[in-house]
Scaffold this motif. Structure first.
Motif, PDB file in Angstrom:
ATOM      1  N   ARG A   7       1.077  -0.755   0.377  1.00 45.23           N
ATOM      2  CA  ARG A   7      -0.195  -0.247   0.027  1.00 45.23           C
ATOM      3  C   ARG A   7       0.550   2.093   0.402  1.00 45.23           C
ATOM      4  NH1 ARG A   7      -0.382   1.991   5.415  1.00 45.23           N
ATOM      5  NH2 ARG A   7       0.609   0.221   7.323  1.00 45.23           N
ATOM      6  N   HIS A   8       2.175   0.833   0.152  1.00 45.71           N
ATOM      7  CA  HIS A   8       2.996   2.093   0.458  1.00 45.71           C
ATOM      8  C   HIS A   8       3.767   2.367  -0.640  1.00 45.71           C
ATOM      9  CE1 HIS A   8       3.849   0.854   5.306  1.00 45.71           C
ATOM     10  NE2 HIS A   8       2.922   2.477   4.981  1.00 45.71           N
ATOM     11  N   ILE A   9       4.062   2.026  -1.532  1.00 51.18           N
ATOM     12  CA  ILE A   9       4.908   1.964  -2.421  1.00 51.18           C
ATOM     13  C   ILE A   9       3.353   1.870  -3.887  1.00 51.18           C
ATOM     14  CG2 ILE A   9       5.621   0.438  -4.322  1.00 51.18           C
ATOM     15  CD1 ILE A   9       6.794  -1.360  -2.288  1.00 51.18           C
ATOM     16  N   THR A  10       1.998   1.644  -3.869  1.00 51.12           N
ATOM     17  CA  THR A  10       0.906   1.880  -4.403  1.00 51.12           C
ATOM     18  C   THR A  10       0.650   3.694  -4.601  1.00 51.12           C
ATOM     19  OG1 THR A  10       0.188  -0.331  -3.844  1.00 51.12           O
ATOM     20  CG2 THR A  10      -1.619   1.061  -5.604  1.00 51.12           C
ATOM     21  N   ALA A  11       0.594   3.526  -2.568  1.00 55.18           N
ATOM     22  CA  ALA A  11       0.647   5.129  -2.851  1.00 55.18           C
ATOM     23  C   ALA A  11       1.282   6.208  -3.193  1.00 55.18           C
ATOM     24  CB  ALA A  11       0.598   5.653  -0.859  1.00 55.18           C
ATOM     25  N   TRP A  12       2.731   5.500  -2.720  1.00 58.82           N
ATOM     26  CA  TRP A  12       3.886   6.353  -3.464  1.00 58.82           C
ATOM     27  C   TRP A  12       4.132   6.823  -5.630  1.00 58.82           C
ATOM     28  CZ3 TRP A  12       7.819   5.362  -6.666  1.00 58.82           C
ATOM     29  CH2 TRP A  12       8.610   6.067  -7.373  1.00 58.82           C
ATOM     30  N   ASN A  13       2.978   5.197  -6.129  1.00 57.20           N
ATOM     31  CA  ASN A  13       3.100   4.964  -7.159  1.00 57.20           C
ATOM     32  C   ASN A  13       2.233   5.897  -7.676  1.00 57.20           C
ATOM     33  OD1 ASN A  13       4.342   4.043 -10.032  1.00 57.20           O
ATOM     34  ND2 ASN A  13       1.907   2.876  -9.841  1.00 57.20           N
ATOM     35  N   ASP A  14       1.041   6.241  -7.728  1.00 56.67           N
ATOM     36  CA  ASP A  14       0.292   6.895  -7.792  1.00 56.67           C
ATOM     37  C   ASP A  14       0.197   8.150  -7.726  1.00 56.67           C
ATOM     38  OD1 ASP A  14      -1.533   4.785  -8.336  1.00 56.67           O
ATOM     39  OD2 ASP A  14      -2.493   4.718  -6.391  1.00 56.67           O
ATOM     40  N   ALA A  15       0.985   8.452  -6.718  1.00 51.53           N
ATOM     41  CA  ALA A  15       1.240  10.424  -6.331  1.00 51.53           C
ATOM     42  C   ALA A  15       2.060  10.705  -7.913  1.00 51.53           C
ATOM     43  CB  ALA A  15       1.710  10.703  -4.863  1.00 51.53           C
ATOM     44  N   GLU A  16       2.849   9.885  -7.649  1.00 51.64           N
ATOM     45  CA  GLU A  16       4.147  10.218  -8.491  1.00 51.64           C
ATOM     46  C   GLU A  16       3.232  10.106 -10.103  1.00 51.64           C
ATOM     47  OE1 GLU A  16       7.619  11.522  -8.354  1.00 51.64           O
ATOM     48  OE2 GLU A  16       6.261  11.254  -6.735  1.00 51.64           O
ATOM     49  N   LEU A  17       2.289   9.491 -10.120  1.00 53.69           N
ATOM     50  CA  LEU A  17       1.858   9.730 -11.632  1.00 53.69           C
ATOM     51  C   LEU A  17       0.615  10.514 -11.572  1.00 53.69           C
ATOM     52  CD1 LEU A  17       0.773   5.316 -12.430  1.00 53.69           C
ATOM     53  CD2 LEU A  17       3.191   7.247 -13.104  1.00 53.69           C
ATOM     54  N   ALA A  18       0.043  11.546 -10.704  1.00 52.58           N
ATOM     55  CA  ALA A  18      -0.451  12.610 -10.558  1.00 52.58           C
ATOM     56  C   ALA A  18       0.063  12.907 -10.923  1.00 52.58           C
ATOM     57  CB  ALA A  18      -0.995  12.363  -9.106  1.00 52.58           C
ATOM     58  N   ARG A  19       1.749  13.748 -10.198  1.00 52.61           N
ATOM     59  CA  ARG A  19       2.288  15.016 -10.721  1.00 52.61           C
ATOM     60  C   ARG A  19       3.344  14.899 -12.106  1.00 52.61           C
ATOM     61  NH1 ARG A  19       7.473  13.473  -6.811  1.00 52.61           N
ATOM     62  NH2 ARG A  19       8.391  15.372  -8.407  1.00 52.61           N
ATOM     63  N   GLY A  20       2.363  14.002 -12.488  1.00 50.07           N
ATOM     64  CA  GLY A  20       2.543  13.800 -14.156  1.00 50.07           C
ATOM     65  C   GLY A  20       4.219  13.553 -14.564  1.00 50.07           C
ATOM     66  N   ARG A  21       4.438  12.346 -13.950  1.00 46.74           N
ATOM     67  CA  ARG A  21       5.931  11.804 -14.401  1.00 46.74           C
ATOM     68  C   ARG A  21       5.426  10.516 -14.825  1.00 46.74           C
ATOM     69  NH1 ARG A  21      10.259  10.510  -9.828  1.00 46.74           N
ATOM     70  NH2 ARG A  21      11.425   9.990 -11.280  1.00 46.74           N
ATOM     71  N   GLY A  22       6.467  10.027 -16.017  1.00 52.03           N
ATOM     72  CA  GLY A  22       5.855   9.226 -16.672  1.00 52.03           C
ATOM     73  C   GLY A  22       5.683   7.835 -16.145  1.00 52.03           C
ATOM     74  N   ARG A  23       5.332   6.843 -16.773  1.00 46.31           N
ATOM     75  CA  ARG A  23       5.439   4.951 -15.395  1.00 46.31           C
ATOM     76  C   ARG A  23       6.541   4.448 -15.918  1.00 46.31           C
ATOM     77  NH1 ARG A  23       1.092   3.631 -14.426  1.00 46.31           N
ATOM     78  NH2 ARG A  23      -0.937   3.964 -14.661  1.00 46.31           N
ATOM     79  N   THR A  24       7.417   4.279 -16.518  1.00 46.88           N
ATOM     80  CA  THR A  24       8.837   4.628 -16.791  1.00 46.88           C
ATOM     81  C   THR A  24       9.572   5.043 -16.123  1.00 46.88           C
ATOM     82  OG1 THR A  24       8.474   3.808 -19.459  1.00 46.88           O
ATOM     83  CG2 THR A  24      10.908   3.926 -18.497  1.00 46.88           C
ATOM     84  N   SER A  25       9.090   6.000 -16.210  1.00 50.58           N
ATOM     85  CA  SER A  25      10.104   6.901 -14.815  1.00 50.58           C
ATOM     86  C   SER A  25       9.675   6.467 -13.284  1.00 50.58           C
ATOM     87  CB  SER A  25       9.725   8.257 -14.817  1.00 50.58           C
ATOM     88  OG  SER A  25      10.449   8.899 -16.030  1.00 50.58           O
ATOM     89  N   VAL A  26       8.551   6.269 -13.017  1.00 53.49           N
ATOM     90  CA  VAL A  26       8.093   5.950 -11.435  1.00 53.49           C
ATOM     91  C   VAL A  26       8.238   4.152 -11.628  1.00 53.49           C
ATOM     92  CG1 VAL A  26       6.434   5.250 -10.027  1.00 53.49           C
ATOM     93  CG2 VAL A  26       6.379   7.201 -11.835  1.00 53.49           C
TER      94      VAL A  26
END
Length: 52
Positions: free
Chosen positions: A33-52
């Motif tokens: 859940r920690h990793i998923t929340a971080w991943n979702d937040a990074e994507l919401a900030r506009g980072r690409g899936r490859t970067s995340v």
């Protein structure tokens, strides 16, 4: 063996992204859940899936 530029990029990701996000957690307390929340937040900030 990693190229120096690859090593530097990985180091920067750890210091700039992972430690600020998870550094207060013990590794044994880190959960999906920690990793998923971080991943979702990074994507919401506009980072690409490859970067995340």
């Amino acid at each position: 063996m990693l190229k120096p530029t690859t090593y530097a990029r990985y180091r920067d990701h750890v210091h700039n992204d992972l430690i600020p996000a998870f550094g207060r957690l013990k590794l044994s307390d880190l959960r999906e859940r920690h990793i998923t929340a971080w991943n979702d937040a990074e994507l919401a900030r506009g980072r690409g899936r490859t970067s995340v």
